[in-house]
Scaffold this motif. Sequence first.
Motif, PDB file in Angstrom:
ATOM      1  N   TRP A 248       0.778  -1.228   0.000  1.00  9.45           N
ATOM      2  CA  TRP A 248       0.000   0.000   0.000  1.00  9.45           C
ATOM      3  C   TRP A 248       0.812   1.281   0.000  1.00  9.45           C
ATOM      4  O   TRP A 248       0.265   2.346  -0.325  1.00  9.45           O
ATOM      5  CB  TRP A 248      -0.948   0.015   1.206  1.00  9.45           C
ATOM      6  N   THR A 249       2.094   1.249   0.373  1.00  2.95           N
ATOM      7  CA  THR A 249       2.870   2.491   0.419  1.00  2.95           C
ATOM      8  C   THR A 249       2.900   3.218  -0.931  1.00  2.95           C
ATOM      9  O   THR A 249       2.698   4.442  -0.978  1.00  2.95           O
ATOM     10  CB  THR A 249       4.300   2.217   0.918  1.00  2.95           C
ATOM     11  N   PRO A 250       3.132   2.527  -2.059  1.00  2.93           N
ATOM     12  CA  PRO A 250       3.105   3.252  -3.341  1.00  2.93           C
ATOM     13  C   PRO A 250       1.742   3.875  -3.645  1.00  2.93           C
ATOM     14  O   PRO A 250       1.660   5.014  -4.131  1.00  2.93           O
ATOM     15  CB  PRO A 250       3.452   2.163  -4.366  1.00  2.93           C
ATOM     16  N   LEU A 251       0.654   3.148  -3.358  1.00  2.00           N
ATOM     17  CA  LEU A 251      -0.676   3.677  -3.637  1.00  2.00           C
ATOM     18  C   LEU A 251      -0.985   4.878  -2.742  1.00  2.00           C
ATOM     19  O   LEU A 251      -1.583   5.870  -3.194  1.00  2.00           O
ATOM     20  CB  LEU A 251      -1.725   2.589  -3.432  1.00  2.00           C
ATOM     21  N   ILE A 252      -0.566   4.803  -1.477  1.00  2.00           N
ATOM     22  CA  ILE A 252      -0.777   5.934  -0.574  1.00  2.00           C
ATOM     23  C   ILE A 252      -0.029   7.162  -1.092  1.00  2.00           C
ATOM     24  O   ILE A 252      -0.522   8.300  -1.014  1.00  2.00           O
ATOM     25  CB  ILE A 252      -0.334   5.572   0.857  1.00  2.00           C
ATOM     26  N   ALA A 253       1.176   6.947  -1.638  1.00  2.00           N
ATOM     27  CA  ALA A 253       1.935   8.066  -2.207  1.00  2.00           C
ATOM     28  C   ALA A 253       1.189   8.691  -3.376  1.00  2.00           C
ATOM     29  O   ALA A 253       1.125   9.921  -3.509  1.00  2.00           O
ATOM     30  CB  ALA A 253       3.313   7.580  -2.647  1.00  2.00           C
ATOM     31  N   THR A 254       0.600   7.855  -4.226  1.00  2.00           N
ATOM     32  CA  THR A 254      -0.165   8.364  -5.368  1.00  2.00           C
ATOM     33  C   THR A 254      -1.385   9.152  -4.899  1.00  2.00           C
ATOM     34  O   THR A 254      -1.683  10.239  -5.408  1.00  2.00           O
ATOM     35  CB  THR A 254      -0.614   7.201  -6.273  1.00  2.00           C
ATOM     36  N   ARG A 255      -2.083   8.612  -3.902  1.00  2.00           N
ATOM     37  CA  ARG A 255      -3.270   9.294  -3.371  1.00  2.00           C
ATOM     38  C   ARG A 255      -2.901  10.611  -2.690  1.00  2.00           C
ATOM     39  O   ARG A 255      -3.746  11.497  -2.559  1.00  2.00           O
ATOM     40  CB  ARG A 255      -3.992   8.389  -2.370  1.00  2.00           C
ATOM     41  N   SER A 256      -1.641  10.717  -2.260  1.00  2.00           N
ATOM     42  CA  SER A 256      -1.198  11.943  -1.592  1.00  2.00           C
ATOM     43  C   SER A 256      -0.707  12.991  -2.573  1.00  2.00           C
ATOM     44  O   SER A 256      -0.217  14.055  -2.167  1.00  2.00           O
ATOM     45  CB  SER A 256      -0.096  11.613  -0.585  1.00  2.00           C
ATOM     46  N   GLY A 257      -0.804  12.683  -3.878  1.00  3.57           N
ATOM     47  CA  GLY A 257      -0.478  13.679  -4.882  1.00  3.57           C
ATOM     48  C   GLY A 257       0.843  13.487  -5.591  1.00  3.57           C
ATOM     49  O   GLY A 257       1.203  14.294  -6.460  1.00  3.57           O
ATOM     50  N   GLN A 261       5.658   7.570 -10.917  1.00  2.00           N
ATOM     51  CA  GLN A 261       7.083   7.244 -10.867  1.00  2.00           C
ATOM     52  C   GLN A 261       7.618   7.356  -9.440  1.00  2.00           C
ATOM     53  O   GLN A 261       8.377   6.497  -8.972  1.00  2.00           O
ATOM     54  CB  GLN A 261       7.869   8.184 -11.790  1.00  2.00           C
ATOM     55  N   THR A 262       7.206   8.404  -8.734  1.00  2.00           N
ATOM     56  CA  THR A 262       7.608   8.562  -7.340  1.00  2.00           C
ATOM     57  C   THR A 262       7.068   7.411  -6.498  1.00  2.00           C
ATOM     58  O   THR A 262       7.772   6.862  -5.636  1.00  2.00           O
ATOM     59  CB  THR A 262       7.093   9.898  -6.777  1.00  2.00           C
ATOM     60  N   ALA A 263       5.830   7.032  -6.742  1.00  2.00           N
ATOM     61  CA  ALA A 263       5.224   5.929  -6.010  1.00  2.00           C
ATOM     62  C   ALA A 263       5.988   4.630  -6.250  1.00  2.00           C
ATOM     63  O   ALA A 263       6.207   3.841  -5.318  1.00  2.00           O
ATOM     64  CB  ALA A 263       3.763   5.767  -6.419  1.00  2.00           C
ATOM     65  N   ALA A 264       6.396   4.397  -7.507  1.00  2.00           N
ATOM     66  CA  ALA A 264       7.152   3.176  -7.818  1.00  2.00           C
ATOM     67  C   ALA A 264       8.485   3.161  -7.085  1.00  2.00           C
ATOM     68  O   ALA A 264       8.921   2.116  -6.579  1.00  2.00           O
ATOM     69  CB  ALA A 264       7.376   3.078  -9.327  1.00  2.00           C
ATOM     70  N   TRP A 265       9.145   4.323  -7.007  1.00  2.00           N
ATOM     71  CA  TRP A 265      10.417   4.388  -6.293  1.00  2.00           C
ATOM     72  C   TRP A 265      10.255   4.122  -4.802  1.00  2.00           C
ATOM     73  O   TRP A 265      11.189   3.657  -4.148  1.00  2.00           O
ATOM     74  CB  TRP A 265      11.070   5.750  -6.520  1.00  2.00           C
ATOM     75  N   CYS A 266       9.075   4.412  -4.268  1.00  2.00           N
ATOM     76  CA  CYS A 266       8.832   4.101  -2.859  1.00  2.00           C
ATOM     77  C   CYS A 266       8.977   2.602  -2.610  1.00  2.00           C
ATOM     78  O   CYS A 266       9.603   2.181  -1.630  1.00  2.00           O
ATOM     79  CB  CYS A 266       7.426   4.562  -2.453  1.00  2.00           C
ATOM     80  N   GLY A 267       8.404   1.786  -3.511  1.00  2.00           N
ATOM     81  CA  GLY A 267       8.527   0.334  -3.371  1.00  2.00           C
ATOM     82  C   GLY A 267       9.954  -0.143  -3.542  1.00  2.00           C
ATOM     83  O   GLY A 267      10.417  -1.038  -2.828  1.00  2.00           O
ATOM     84  N   VAL A 268      10.680   0.457  -4.492  1.00  2.00           N
ATOM     85  CA  VAL A 268      12.067   0.062  -4.726  1.00  2.00           C
ATOM     86  C   VAL A 268      12.940   0.397  -3.521  1.00  2.00           C
ATOM     87  O   VAL A 268      13.737  -0.431  -3.047  1.00  2.00           O
ATOM     88  CB  VAL A 268      12.610   0.751  -5.995  1.00  2.00           C
ATOM     89  N   LEU A 269      12.784   1.612  -2.984  1.00  2.00           N
ATOM     90  CA  LEU A 269      13.601   2.039  -1.852  1.00  2.00           C
ATOM     91  C   LEU A 269      13.310   1.218  -0.607  1.00  2.00           C
ATOM     92  O   LEU A 269      14.215   0.939   0.194  1.00  2.00           O
ATOM     93  CB  LEU A 269      13.367   3.520  -1.568  1.00  2.00           C
TER      94      LEU A 269
END
Length: 412
Positions: A248-257, A261-269
Amino acid sequence: MEVLRDTVRDAVNRSPRPWGLLGVSFALVMIDGYDLFIVSFVAPLIATDLHLNFASIGKVFAAGLAGSMVGGLVLGHIADRVGRRPTVLVSLATAGVATLLCSQASSFEAFAALRFLTGLALGGLLAAVVPLVAEHFPPQQRSAAVTTMFIGYPLGAVVGGAITALLIAHGWRNLFIGAGSVTLLLVSIALLLRETLHAPGSSVREASPPRSRGSLIILFSEGRFWTSVIASFAIFCLLLVAYLLNSWTPLIATRSGFSPQTAAWCGVLLNLGGVVGALCSTLLVARFGVFKVVTSMIAAGSLAVASLGYLYGSVGALYSGIAVIGLLVIGGQQNAPAISVQLYPQHMRSAGVGWQFAAGRFGSILGPILGGWLLAASVPVNVLFMLVAIPALLSAGAYALVGLLRQRQIPS
């Protein structure tokens, strides 16, 4: 050809530090890590091709994890009876064939059934390969060896995700064909592994087992009841948190604006942090012991998780927070198999590891569901991550207690 294979196998297994065997096992765990997450990488394409809604995709995820839970329990028990090596070989071959067949699935029912079978085989693979590797090393090196091997799990997800991103234009079915083919190729490499379950002349052989070896009941007898129960609770909570964050961390990032690409990097990091954390922990474990290191990492990680909801104001702060969580929580998680190895003697070690993996898989199934409930209830992000930090803190406390109980069981 057989002479060459025997020569290589002897070189791998007879060395005083069998790092060659560790390398083979590392590759097996990498495949396991990639295969378990492959559906996540190509879920949109599968949903379109097979006409699946989000609920059906969720059931496919659950099928693979449920299969892994059953495989750890059933095949771990079998590995303590027939041996680790044959269990690894059969599990690997089954996973490869099932993954290949996934590429031909034309319905939800067929695809979910094949993912269950794949998960079952991979659950058995882990339950057998973890004690097999551990038993090739002296007790003081086992934790570091098993944790090093298990770094392949998040690394398989990271590398597999990168490969998938490059090849996804060729279609999801071709990706399953590739993954299944690589898995089957590893069967020939796994033939180099040597059996450790009461092997004649083995330096890792332990005391002769009682006749009831392999029974799940014996995992909770002979003074092991509370250590087994509390360790199961610890890994359940830990994987609940880890899989909730991964899902859920990438999706939460997307929902937060933030951008996709930023959301995908959240999962990678998150997973790269786990790799670095696990590598660093192997150095600390040699000095302080696995229980103290894991307890400290997860306890500190729970604080990082609790603060993550306040870091969504900028990309840099978010990346830093997620990397720290990966370093501590995911890195600490990679030591869980090493803890499982320490809890059980050789004759029940595969069953014990399988039981612990099953408890963890139950948490990994519940974690994404719990995250979905919290998001559906419109819980604020800062409150959500505070709630997620609670099971992480409970896991740290449980591992600390297991460490204390383990010290009392070992005579000074």
